[in-house]
Design an enzyme around this catalytic site. Structure first.
Site, PDB file in Angstrom:
ATOM      1  N   TYR A   1      11.999 -16.619  -2.537  1.00 53.60           N
ATOM      2  CA  TYR A   1      12.144 -15.758  -1.364  1.00 53.60           C
ATOM      3  C   TYR A   1      12.715 -16.551  -0.189  1.00 53.60           C
ATOM      4  O   TYR A   1      13.632 -16.078   0.504  1.00 53.60           O
ATOM      5  CB  TYR A   1      10.778 -15.168  -1.000  1.00 53.60           C
ATOM      6  CG  TYR A   1      10.769 -14.327   0.249  1.00 53.60           C
ATOM      7  CD1 TYR A   1      11.466 -13.116   0.304  1.00 53.60           C
ATOM      8  CD2 TYR A   1      10.064 -14.736   1.379  1.00 53.60           C
ATOM      9  CE1 TYR A   1      11.455 -12.343   1.463  1.00 53.60           C
ATOM     10  CE2 TYR A   1      10.054 -13.955   2.537  1.00 53.60           C
ATOM     11  CZ  TYR A   1      10.746 -12.772   2.569  1.00 53.60           C
ATOM     12  OH  TYR A   1      10.748 -12.013   3.710  1.00 53.60           O
TER      13      TYR A   1
ATOM     14  N   GLU B   1       6.741  -4.981   5.707  1.00 54.86           N
ATOM     15  CA  GLU B   1       6.018  -5.715   6.751  1.00 54.86           C
ATOM     16  C   GLU B   1       4.810  -4.911   7.229  1.00 54.86           C
ATOM     17  O   GLU B   1       3.751  -5.473   7.520  1.00 54.86           O
ATOM     18  CB  GLU B   1       6.944  -6.038   7.928  1.00 54.86           C
ATOM     19  CG  GLU B   1       8.073  -7.027   7.617  1.00 54.86           C
ATOM     20  CD  GLU B   1       7.597  -8.437   7.295  1.00 54.86           C
ATOM     21  OE1 GLU B   1       6.390  -8.736   7.495  1.00 54.86           O
ATOM     22  OE2 GLU B   1       8.418  -9.234   6.822  1.00 54.86           O
TER      23      GLU B   1
ATOM     24  N   TRP C   1       1.524 -12.246   2.437  1.00 60.68           N
ATOM     25  CA  TRP C   1       2.866 -11.868   2.004  1.00 60.68           C
ATOM     26  C   TRP C   1       3.008 -12.046   0.496  1.00 60.68           C
ATOM     27  O   TRP C   1       3.784 -11.325  -0.144  1.00 60.68           O
ATOM     28  CB  TRP C   1       3.912 -12.673   2.755  1.00 60.68           C
ATOM     29  CG  TRP C   1       5.319 -12.253   2.455  1.00 60.68           C
ATOM     30  CD1 TRP C   1       6.292 -12.992   1.877  1.00 60.68           C
ATOM     31  CD2 TRP C   1       5.905 -10.964   2.716  1.00 60.68           C
ATOM     32  NE1 TRP C   1       7.451 -12.253   1.759  1.00 60.68           N
ATOM     33  CE2 TRP C   1       7.235 -11.013   2.271  1.00 60.68           C
ATOM     34  CE3 TRP C   1       5.413  -9.785   3.291  1.00 60.68           C
ATOM     35  CZ2 TRP C   1       8.099  -9.920   2.367  1.00 60.68           C
ATOM     36  CZ3 TRP C   1       6.277  -8.700   3.382  1.00 60.68           C
ATOM     37  CH2 TRP C   1       7.605  -8.774   2.923  1.00 60.68           C
TER      38      TRP C   1
END
Length: 209
Positions: A28, A50, A58
Site C-alpha cells: 500500500y 477512511e 487501517w
C-alpha cells in the site's frame, strides 16, 4: 540511516516503520499512499474507506477492501446512491465488511451527496480545491499531524453539502492518501514522488485540471 523512524529494506529503499510492519502495508505504501487520485469514483472510495476506518486500524480496512468493493458496487457513486433499506440489511449481514449501521448509511448518503455535487463541479474538484500551497516535511513520525486548516475547511464544506463521517481527522487522512499533502518522511524513497509538490514543498500541480 540515523532516523529511527525509517527502515532500509532489502531492496535498499527507506520506508517508515509502519510501512514495513506487514507486506500489505508495504504494498500500500509503495504503490498507493500519497499517489494523486483525481477521479470521482476513486475519491469517493477512499473517502468511504477512511470513514469506515474511524476507530479501527487501517490494516482492518485493507484486509477487507475487496469485500468492501464487492459490497458497495465498486464504489460507483450512482450505484451506491441507489441503495435502499434492503441493501442496508444486506450490508449489515455481510461479514466481509465493517458492519456498522451508521457508517453504512453514511456511505449511501455520501454517494447521493456526491451525485448532487456534480452540479458544482464534482467531489474531486471540491476536494482538490483545498490542496495547501505548501506540503509539510515531516522528519519523524511524531511530526505528522492529524489535521490541518485545509482539512478543517474541507470537512466543513463537505458537511455543508450533506456528507457525514467527514470530520477533520478523517479528511486529513484522505488528503494524505490521495496526494493533497505529501506526508512521506524526509528520506523515504516515496518523498516527492507524487509530482504535486516541488523540492521546496510548494505546490506545482493541482489535479484535477
Amino acid at each position: 540511516m540515523d532516523n529511527p523512524d525509517l527502515v532500509v529494506a532489502d531492496d535498499g529503499r527507506a520506508r517508515p516503520l509502519w510501512a514495513v510492519s506487514s507486506e500489505a502495508y508495504r504494498h500500500y505504501y509503495d504503490t498507493e499512499w500519497g499517489v494523486p487520485v483525481t477521479d470521482e469514483s476513486g475519491v469517493f472510495e477512499r473517502l468511504s474507506l477512511e470513514a469506515f476506518q474511524s476507530g479501527l486500524s487501517w490494516a482492518t480496512i485493507l484486509a477487507k477492501r475487496d469485500a468492501f468493493r464487492r459490497a458497495f458496487a465498486g464504489f460507483v457513486p450512482d450505484a451506491v446512491a441507489g441503495f435502499d433499506q434492503t441493501d442496508v440489511y444486506r450490508l449489515l449481514a455481510d461479514a466481509g465488511i465493517v458492519r456498522n449501521r451508521r457508517k453504512i448509511e453514511a456511505t449511501i448518503g455520501n454517494a447521493r451527496a456526491t451525485v448532487a455535487l456534480r452540479a458544482e463541479g464534482g467531489l474531486a474538484e471540491l476536494v482538490w480545491s483545498h490542496q495547501p500551497e505548501r506540503t509539510p516535511a515531516p522528519v519523524r513520525l511524531a511530526d505528522i499531524r492529524t489535521t490541518s486548516p485545509e482539512a478543517i475547511a474541507l470537512s466543513k464544506a463537505l458537511k455543508g453539502r450533506g456528507f457525514s463521517f467527514v470530520g477533520p481527522t478523517t479528511i486529513y487522512a484522505l488528503m494524505q492518501a490521495i496526494g493533497l499533502v505529501d506526508d512521506h518522511l524526509v528520506g523515504s524513497w516515496r518523498r516527492g514522488s507524487s509530482g504535486v509538490f516541488g523540492p521546496d514543498g510548494r505546490a506545482i500541480r493541482t489535479p484535477p485540471g
